[in-house]
Design an enzyme around this catalytic site. Structure first.
Site, PDB file in Angstrom:
ATOM      1  N   LYS A  11      53.399  74.449  51.258  1.00  0.00           N
ATOM      2  CA  LYS A  11      54.466  73.664  51.892  1.00  0.00           C
ATOM      3  C   LYS A  11      54.689  72.324  51.174  1.00  0.00           C
ATOM      4  O   LYS A  11      53.863  71.892  50.354  1.00  0.00           O
ATOM      5  CB  LYS A  11      54.101  73.446  53.360  1.00  0.00           C
ATOM      6  CG  LYS A  11      54.115  74.744  54.192  1.00  0.00           C
ATOM      7  CD  LYS A  11      53.852  74.458  55.674  1.00  0.00           C
ATOM      8  CE  LYS A  11      53.916  75.720  56.505  1.00  0.00           C
ATOM      9  NZ  LYS A  11      53.691  75.439  57.953  1.00  0.00           N
ATOM     10  N   TYR A  51      62.545  80.717  59.619  1.00  0.00           N
ATOM     11  CA  TYR A  51      61.864  80.313  60.859  1.00  0.00           C
ATOM     12  C   TYR A  51      62.676  80.658  62.112  1.00  0.00           C
ATOM     13  O   TYR A  51      62.417  80.094  63.181  1.00  0.00           O
ATOM     14  CB  TYR A  51      61.530  78.823  60.821  1.00  0.00           C
ATOM     15  CG  TYR A  51      60.259  78.502  60.053  1.00  0.00           C
ATOM     16  CD1 TYR A  51      59.025  79.028  60.437  1.00  0.00           C
ATOM     17  CD2 TYR A  51      60.281  77.668  58.947  1.00  0.00           C
ATOM     18  CE1 TYR A  51      57.868  78.743  59.734  1.00  0.00           C
ATOM     19  CE2 TYR A  51      59.115  77.368  58.236  1.00  0.00           C
ATOM     20  CZ  TYR A  51      57.916  77.914  58.650  1.00  0.00           C
ATOM     21  OH  TYR A  51      56.762  77.630  57.956  1.00  0.00           O
ATOM     22  N   PHE A  59      60.198  71.984  68.309  1.00  0.00           N
ATOM     23  CA  PHE A  59      59.998  71.375  66.993  1.00  0.00           C
ATOM     24  C   PHE A  59      60.793  72.072  65.889  1.00  0.00           C
ATOM     25  O   PHE A  59      60.622  71.760  64.716  1.00  0.00           O
ATOM     26  CB  PHE A  59      58.501  71.338  66.634  1.00  0.00           C
ATOM     27  CG  PHE A  59      57.819  72.684  66.670  1.00  0.00           C
ATOM     28  CD1 PHE A  59      57.912  73.564  65.606  1.00  0.00           C
ATOM     29  CD2 PHE A  59      57.065  73.063  67.774  1.00  0.00           C
ATOM     30  CE1 PHE A  59      57.293  74.800  65.628  1.00  0.00           C
ATOM     31  CE2 PHE A  59      56.425  74.303  67.801  1.00  0.00           C
ATOM     32  CZ  PHE A  59      56.547  75.163  66.726  1.00  0.00           C
ATOM     33  N   ARG A  87      44.915  84.374  56.729  1.00  0.00           N
ATOM     34  CA  ARG A  87      44.890  83.564  57.960  1.00  0.00           C
ATOM     35  C   ARG A  87      43.517  82.887  58.107  1.00  0.00           C
ATOM     36  O   ARG A  87      43.426  81.749  58.551  1.00  0.00           O
ATOM     37  CB  ARG A  87      45.180  84.424  59.193  1.00  0.00           C
ATOM     38  CG  ARG A  87      46.558  85.056  59.247  1.00  0.00           C
ATOM     39  CD  ARG A  87      47.696  84.100  59.453  1.00  0.00           C
ATOM     40  NE  ARG A  87      47.570  83.294  60.636  1.00  0.00           N
ATOM     41  CZ  ARG A  87      48.542  82.489  61.084  1.00  0.00           C
ATOM     42  NH1 ARG A  87      49.701  82.398  60.433  1.00  0.00           N
ATOM     43  NH2 ARG A  87      48.371  81.740  62.155  1.00  0.00           N
ATOM     44  N   THR A  93      46.427  76.257  63.019  1.00  0.00           N
ATOM     45  CA  THR A  93      47.702  75.560  62.800  1.00  0.00           C
ATOM     46  C   THR A  93      47.514  74.048  62.778  1.00  0.00           C
ATOM     47  O   THR A  93      48.037  73.358  61.896  1.00  0.00           O
ATOM     48  CB  THR A  93      48.706  75.939  63.920  1.00  0.00           C
ATOM     49  OG1 THR A  93      48.768  77.354  64.024  1.00  0.00           O
ATOM     50  CG2 THR A  93      50.084  75.362  63.644  1.00  0.00           C
ATOM     51  N   ASN A 114      51.199  71.088  57.469  1.00  0.00           N
ATOM     52  CA  ASN A 114      49.872  71.719  57.424  1.00  0.00           C
ATOM     53  C   ASN A 114      49.662  72.591  56.180  1.00  0.00           C
ATOM     54  O   ASN A 114      48.884  73.542  56.194  1.00  0.00           O
ATOM     55  CB  ASN A 114      49.592  72.468  58.736  1.00  0.00           C
ATOM     56  CG  ASN A 114      50.605  73.548  59.015  1.00  0.00           C
ATOM     57  OD1 ASN A 114      51.494  73.803  58.197  1.00  0.00           O
ATOM     58  ND2 ASN A 114      50.477  74.194  60.154  1.00  0.00           N
ATOM     59  N   HIS A 117      51.830  78.221  54.824  1.00  0.00           N
ATOM     60  CA  HIS A 117      52.284  79.258  55.760  1.00  0.00           C
ATOM     61  C   HIS A 117      51.612  80.560  55.352  1.00  0.00           C
ATOM     62  O   HIS A 117      51.418  80.809  54.161  1.00  0.00           O
ATOM     63  CB  HIS A 117      53.808  79.444  55.661  1.00  0.00           C
ATOM     64  CG  HIS A 117      54.278  80.706  56.322  1.00  0.00           C
ATOM     65  ND1 HIS A 117      54.540  80.781  57.664  1.00  0.00           N
ATOM     66  CD2 HIS A 117      54.462  81.961  55.826  1.00  0.00           C
ATOM     67  CE1 HIS A 117      54.883  82.031  57.969  1.00  0.00           C
ATOM     68  NE2 HIS A 117      54.843  82.762  56.864  1.00  0.00           N
ATOM     69  N   GLU A 128      58.908  88.994  55.329  1.00  0.00           N
ATOM     70  CA  GLU A 128      58.913  87.689  54.658  1.00  0.00           C
ATOM     71  C   GLU A 128      58.895  87.840  53.137  1.00  0.00           C
ATOM     72  O   GLU A 128      59.556  87.074  52.420  1.00  0.00           O
ATOM     73  CB  GLU A 128      57.722  86.867  55.149  1.00  0.00           C
ATOM     74  CG  GLU A 128      57.880  86.451  56.617  1.00  0.00           C
ATOM     75  CD  GLU A 128      56.653  85.769  57.213  1.00  0.00           C
ATOM     76  OE1 GLU A 128      56.720  85.429  58.400  1.00  0.00           O
ATOM     77  OE2 GLU A 128      55.640  85.587  56.505  1.00  0.00           O
TER      78      GLU A 128
HETATM   79  P1  GDP Z   1      51.152  79.117  61.978  1.00  0.00           P
HETATM   80  O1  GDP Z   1      51.356  80.605  62.072  1.00  0.00           O
HETATM   81  O2  GDP Z   1      49.694  78.724  62.045  1.00  0.00           O
HETATM   82  O3  GDP Z   1      51.848  78.491  60.785  1.00  0.00           O
HETATM   83  O4  GDP Z   1      51.785  78.447  63.298  1.00  0.00           O
HETATM   84  P2  GDP Z   1      53.121  78.745  64.142  1.00  0.00           P
HETATM   85  O5  GDP Z   1      53.748  80.054  63.752  1.00  0.00           O
HETATM   86  O6  GDP Z   1      52.790  78.534  65.584  1.00  0.00           O
HETATM   87  O7  GDP Z   1      54.105  77.543  63.729  1.00  0.00           O
HETATM   88  C1  GDP Z   1      54.844  77.581  62.529  1.00  0.00           C
HETATM   89  C2  GDP Z   1      54.815  76.202  61.900  1.00  0.00           C
HETATM   90  O8  GDP Z   1      55.494  75.282  62.757  1.00  0.00           O
HETATM   91  C3  GDP Z   1      53.420  75.587  61.733  1.00  0.00           C
HETATM   92  O9  GDP Z   1      52.729  76.043  60.601  1.00  0.00           O
HETATM   93  C4  GDP Z   1      53.753  74.117  61.644  1.00  0.00           C
HETATM   94  O10 GDP Z   1      54.237  73.747  60.348  1.00  0.00           O
HETATM   95  C5  GDP Z   1      54.895  73.991  62.656  1.00  0.00           C
HETATM   96  N1  GDP Z   1      54.415  73.612  63.986  1.00  0.00           N
HETATM   97  C6  GDP Z   1      53.637  74.327  64.846  1.00  0.00           C
HETATM   98  N2  GDP Z   1      53.406  73.676  65.989  1.00  0.00           N
HETATM   99  C7  GDP Z   1      54.075  72.497  65.868  1.00  0.00           C
HETATM  100  C8  GDP Z   1      54.258  71.357  66.723  1.00  0.00           C
HETATM  101  O11 GDP Z   1      53.738  71.310  67.850  1.00  0.00           O
HETATM  102  N3  GDP Z   1      55.017  70.325  66.237  1.00  0.00           N
HETATM  103  C9  GDP Z   1      55.615  70.363  65.008  1.00  0.00           C
HETATM  104  N4  GDP Z   1      56.336  69.310  64.607  1.00  0.00           N
HETATM  105  N5  GDP Z   1      55.469  71.409  64.175  1.00  0.00           N
HETATM  106  C10 GDP Z   1      54.717  72.456  64.592  1.00  0.00           C
END
Ligand code: GDP
Length: 140
Positions: A11, A51, A59, A87, A93, A114, A117, A128
């Site tokens: 990222k 996304y 968010f 993973r 996350t 973070n 992805h 994807e």
């Molecule tokens: P992942 O599968 O671990 O990447 O997590 P998710 O699918 O739940 O979320 C996708 C992405 O959205 C995450 O990797 C973060 O970059 C972002 N994200 C997740 N939770 C939050 C949040 O609470 N706030 C914000 N600003 N971004 C978030």
């Protein structure tokens, strides 16, 4: 265990800090092979499409803005049980919850920025991968 593929993004927070190699080294140490890789600037439309599953989440707008804030490196990774293996090395996350030694624990700035992805299922991995790569761009 079958050799499978998953999709990864390094990222903008990581490319900005010149961590492409450091992140990729962690993936390789975890037994994953980079079989396709390209550095791109995602468009707003690409980020919103990628996304789309998160579009109802509060968010979503911030996440899309972050993902177009700088270059990303999209990758196809291959290895035994690649989705889970990736993973596991990514970590939780939120970097505050990520296990020691994981990419997010080592490098992530925040729950949003973070660093990586990774697909969450083989079905989504296929979707994807096809979103960013033509079959001939993947060389295993
Ligand atoms: P992942 O599968 O671990 O990447 O997590 P998710 O699918 O739940 O979320 C996708 C992405 O959205 C995450 O990797 C973060 O970059 C972002 N994200 C997740 N939770 C939050 C949040 O609470 N706030 C914000 N600003 N971004 C978030």
């Amino acid at each position: 265990m079958a050799v499978t593929r998953t999709f990864s993004i390094i990222k903008p927070d990581a490319t900005r800090r010149n961590l492409t190699g450091a992140v990729t080294a962690k993936l390789e140490e975890a037994g994953l092979r980079v079989v396709a890789s390209k550095r791109i600037q995602m468009s707003q439309a690409q980020a919103e499409g990628f996304y789309a599953v998160h579009k109802e989440r509060p968010f979503f707008g911030e996440l899309v803005s972050f993902m177009v804030s700088g270059p990303v490196v999209v990758q196809v990774l291959e290895g035994e049980d690649a989705v889970k293996r990736n993973r596991d090395i990514m970590g939780a996350t939120n970097p505050k919850d990520a296990a020691d030694g994981t990419i997010r624990k080592l490098f992530a700035e925040s729950i949003e920025a973070n660093s990586v992805h990774g697909s969450d299922s083989e079905e989504n991995a296929a979707i994807e991968i096809a979103f960013f790569f033509k079959p001939e761009e993947i060389v295993g």
